[in-house]
Design a protein around this motif. Structure first.
Motif, PDB file in Angstrom:
ATOM      1  N   GLN A 103      -1.215 -18.336   6.319  1.00  0.00           N
ATOM      2  CA  GLN A 103      -2.186 -17.661   5.457  1.00  0.00           C
ATOM      3  C   GLN A 103      -1.771 -17.651   3.989  1.00  0.00           C
ATOM      4  O   GLN A 103      -2.562 -17.334   3.117  1.00  0.00           O
ATOM      5  CB  GLN A 103      -2.377 -16.214   5.940  1.00  0.00           C
ATOM      6  CG  GLN A 103      -3.011 -16.120   7.324  1.00  0.00           C
ATOM      7  CD  GLN A 103      -2.885 -14.707   7.880  1.00  0.00           C
ATOM      8  OE1 GLN A 103      -1.796 -14.160   7.970  1.00  0.00           O
ATOM      9  NE2 GLN A 103      -4.014 -14.120   8.256  1.00  0.00           N
ATOM     10  N   GLN A 104      -0.499 -17.981   3.736  1.00  0.00           N
ATOM     11  CA  GLN A 104       0.033 -17.967   2.380  1.00  0.00           C
ATOM     12  C   GLN A 104      -0.189 -16.619   1.703  1.00  0.00           C
ATOM     13  O   GLN A 104      -0.570 -16.541   0.535  1.00  0.00           O
ATOM     14  CB  GLN A 104      -0.596 -19.096   1.540  1.00  0.00           C
ATOM     15  CG  GLN A 104      -0.036 -20.463   1.864  1.00  0.00           C
ATOM     16  CD  GLN A 104       1.457 -20.575   1.622  1.00  0.00           C
ATOM     17  OE1 GLN A 104       1.974 -20.077   0.641  1.00  0.00           O
ATOM     18  NE2 GLN A 104       2.162 -21.200   2.541  1.00  0.00           N
ATOM     19  N   GLU A 105       0.032 -15.551   2.461  1.00  0.00           N
ATOM     20  CA  GLU A 105      -0.089 -14.214   1.902  1.00  0.00           C
ATOM     21  C   GLU A 105       0.931 -13.280   2.543  1.00  0.00           C
ATOM     22  O   GLU A 105       1.330 -13.480   3.697  1.00  0.00           O
ATOM     23  CB  GLU A 105      -1.489 -13.633   2.140  1.00  0.00           C
ATOM     24  CG  GLU A 105      -2.554 -14.121   1.205  1.00  0.00           C
ATOM     25  CD  GLU A 105      -3.845 -13.337   1.370  1.00  0.00           C
ATOM     26  OE1 GLU A 105      -4.344 -12.808   0.365  1.00  0.00           O
ATOM     27  OE2 GLU A 105      -4.350 -13.258   2.502  1.00  0.00           O
ATOM     28  N   TYR A 106       1.325 -12.293   1.773  1.00  0.00           N
ATOM     29  CA  TYR A 106       2.079 -11.159   2.308  1.00  0.00           C
ATOM     30  C   TYR A 106       1.238  -9.919   2.037  1.00  0.00           C
ATOM     31  O   TYR A 106       0.675  -9.750   0.952  1.00  0.00           O
ATOM     32  CB  TYR A 106       3.436 -11.011   1.627  1.00  0.00           C
ATOM     33  CG  TYR A 106       4.133  -9.719   1.977  1.00  0.00           C
ATOM     34  CD1 TYR A 106       4.896  -9.610   3.129  1.00  0.00           C
ATOM     35  CD2 TYR A 106       3.987  -8.588   1.172  1.00  0.00           C
ATOM     36  CE1 TYR A 106       5.517  -8.409   3.474  1.00  0.00           C
ATOM     37  CE2 TYR A 106       4.594  -7.391   1.513  1.00  0.00           C
ATOM     38  CZ  TYR A 106       5.352  -7.311   2.664  1.00  0.00           C
ATOM     39  OH  TYR A 106       5.949  -6.122   2.995  1.00  0.00           O
ATOM     40  N   LEU A 107       1.142  -9.040   3.033  1.00  0.00           N
ATOM     41  CA  LEU A 107       0.355  -7.817   2.881  1.00  0.00           C
ATOM     42  C   LEU A 107       1.023  -6.712   3.684  1.00  0.00           C
ATOM     43  O   LEU A 107       1.384  -6.896   4.852  1.00  0.00           O
ATOM     44  CB  LEU A 107      -1.073  -8.034   3.384  1.00  0.00           C
ATOM     45  CG  LEU A 107      -2.031  -6.834   3.322  1.00  0.00           C
ATOM     46  CD1 LEU A 107      -2.279  -6.410   1.873  1.00  0.00           C
ATOM     47  CD2 LEU A 107      -3.359  -7.183   4.000  1.00  0.00           C
ATOM     48  N   ALA A 108       1.201  -5.563   3.058  1.00  0.00           N
ATOM     49  CA  ALA A 108       1.790  -4.418   3.749  1.00  0.00           C
ATOM     50  C   ALA A 108       1.270  -3.132   3.131  1.00  0.00           C
ATOM     51  O   ALA A 108       0.815  -3.112   1.974  1.00  0.00           O
ATOM     52  CB  ALA A 108       3.315  -4.450   3.661  1.00  0.00           C
ATOM     53  N   LEU A 109       1.330  -2.066   3.917  1.00  0.00           N
ATOM     54  CA  LEU A 109       0.989  -0.728   3.446  1.00  0.00           C
ATOM     55  C   LEU A 109       2.236   0.128   3.433  1.00  0.00           C
ATOM     56  O   LEU A 109       3.123  -0.029   4.281  1.00  0.00           O
ATOM     57  CB  LEU A 109      -0.045  -0.084   4.377  1.00  0.00           C
ATOM     58  CG  LEU A 109      -1.435  -0.704   4.420  1.00  0.00           C
ATOM     59  CD1 LEU A 109      -2.296   0.025   5.445  1.00  0.00           C
ATOM     60  CD2 LEU A 109      -2.090  -0.650   3.053  1.00  0.00           C
ATOM     61  N   CYS A 110       2.298   1.056   2.499  1.00  0.00           N
ATOM     62  CA  CYS A 110       3.425   1.982   2.422  1.00  0.00           C
ATOM     63  C   CYS A 110       2.898   3.406   2.288  1.00  0.00           C
ATOM     64  O   CYS A 110       2.035   3.681   1.448  1.00  0.00           O
ATOM     65  CB  CYS A 110       4.324   1.653   1.233  1.00  0.00           C
ATOM     66  SG  CYS A 110       5.766   2.745   1.093  1.00  0.00           S
ATOM     67  N   LEU A 111       3.429   4.289   3.121  1.00  0.00           N
ATOM     68  CA  LEU A 111       3.024   5.687   3.108  1.00  0.00           C
ATOM     69  C   LEU A 111       4.265   6.552   2.929  1.00  0.00           C
ATOM     70  O   LEU A 111       5.203   6.477   3.726  1.00  0.00           O
ATOM     71  CB  LEU A 111       2.320   6.043   4.413  1.00  0.00           C
ATOM     72  CG  LEU A 111       1.797   7.468   4.559  1.00  0.00           C
ATOM     73  CD1 LEU A 111       0.696   7.737   3.540  1.00  0.00           C
ATOM     74  CD2 LEU A 111       1.272   7.699   5.968  1.00  0.00           C
ATOM     75  N   GLY A 112       4.284   7.347   1.862  1.00  0.00           N
ATOM     76  CA  GLY A 112       5.398   8.256   1.616  1.00  0.00           C
ATOM     77  C   GLY A 112       5.025   9.681   1.996  1.00  0.00           C
ATOM     78  O   GLY A 112       3.853  10.061   1.935  1.00  0.00           O
ATOM     79  N   PHE A 113       6.026  10.465   2.388  1.00  0.00           N
ATOM     80  CA  PHE A 113       5.803  11.841   2.839  1.00  0.00           C
ATOM     81  C   PHE A 113       6.435  12.806   1.841  1.00  0.00           C
ATOM     82  O   PHE A 113       7.662  12.842   1.694  1.00  0.00           O
ATOM     83  CB  PHE A 113       6.390  12.039   4.240  1.00  0.00           C
ATOM     84  CG  PHE A 113       5.773  11.146   5.270  1.00  0.00           C
ATOM     85  CD1 PHE A 113       4.636  11.537   5.959  1.00  0.00           C
ATOM     86  CD2 PHE A 113       6.292   9.881   5.510  1.00  0.00           C
ATOM     87  CE1 PHE A 113       4.041  10.704   6.893  1.00  0.00           C
ATOM     88  CE2 PHE A 113       5.715   9.036   6.436  1.00  0.00           C
ATOM     89  CZ  PHE A 113       4.583   9.449   7.125  1.00  0.00           C
TER      90      PHE A 113
END
Length: 296
Positions: free
Chosen positions: A88-98
């Motif tokens: 896909q030639q992509e990097y994707l991530a989500l980040c959730l801080g508490f």
């Protein structure tokens, strides 16, 4: 469920004027990124959706693939690589801080019900289906404009911590059950990064004397000015990853009056300039001009 979440985020990122989700960080690139000394001031969870992430801190290191959670304790400083997948030639991530206050409320309500000896000291784990469902719902709420609803955010964060507790994933994530003074200061600053914060302002919000807070931060090996700059740079990193805003606007949004100063401090902190980071979000040119001119 992950496919639905990816589709939702692809639509969000394809918008001409992408607005940050607010309570969730979106990290996206089409060329490899390597970031040095990324500070983690509050317990954080990263969900990888495309590509591969590599993280190293202290004596631990791990590779994270699609569907993996990275469970990051407060007080960490990471070497982080984001690597697009070849297909896909992509990097994707989500980040959730508490936030510290959320963690304290969670522990006060549910901490005594958990057998902490069973909570595993894990850095990587496959995301439970229930976790992905909550995150998808949360992204939807943010897209609908509810990201500033603090009561809703707090309840949903506690729900996520409960899911992690049920799957015995809190050992490393909440190894510091009581927030440090540095975490508390960073939490206050992060509420309004464009503000011209003064040390006394933060002391009043934390209901502590200036001498007392200065002494506590010194004991933790940090200072107000260090925490303020770190919070601003991390917020700038998040804006550069998710939006297409010019560097000048990002610098102003996180409290820098000088774009050149922001660029200088950003490179010193993360090992690359804001412009280089923005460039990594663009696809590689598969054909150069010479090759294109030879076609046909």
């Amino acid at each position: 469920m992950l496919a639905e979440l990816i589709e939702l985020l692809d639509s969000h990122l394809s918008s001409e004027r992408v607005q940050p989700l607010g309570q969730i960080g979106v990290f996206h690139c089409r060329q490899p990124q390597k970031l040095h000394a990324v500070p983690i001031h509050q317990p954080s969870i990263v969900l990888v959706l495309k590509g591969t992430k590599r993280i190293a801190f202290s004596s631990r290191s791990e590779r994270f693939d699609v569907g993996d959670l990275a469970l990051l304790p407060a007080g960490s400083e990471l070497l982080m690589e984001n690597i697009p997948c070849s297909r896909q030639q992509e990097y994707l991530a989500l980040c959730l801080g508490f936030a510290p206050a959320t963690v304290e409320r969670f522990l006060a309500s549910y901490g005594s019900q958990l057998d902490w000896s069973e909570q595993r000291d894990v850095l990587r784990e496959k995301a439970p289906e229930s976790f992905a469902q909550i995150i998808k719902q949360r992204v939807n709420w943010c897209l609908e404009g509810d990201q500033d609803n603090q009561i809703l955010n707090d309840l949903q964060q506690q729900e996520i911590l409960s899911v992690c507790g049920h799957h015995k994933l809190l050992g490393l994530l909440l190894q510091l059950k009581h927030p440090s003074w540095g975490q508390r200061v960073s939490g206050i600053i992060s509420l309004d990064l464009s503000s011209k914060w003064k040390f006394g302002d933060v002391c009043r919000k934390l209901n502590v004397s200036e001498s007392g807070l200065r002494r506590n931060l010194q004991a933790e090996g940090t200072s107000f000015s260090d925490l303020l700059e770190q919070a601003r740079l991390v917020a700038g990193l998040a804006l550069l990853q998710e939006t297409s805003q010019p560097v000048s606007l990002v610098a102003a949004a996180v409290g820098y009056q000088s774009q050149s100063r922001f660029t200088e401090r950003f490179k010193q902190r993360f090992g690359l300039t804001p412009s280089q980071l923005k460039q990594s979000r663009k696809p590689f040119a598969h054909l150069d001009r010479k090759m294109m001119s030879s076609v046909g």
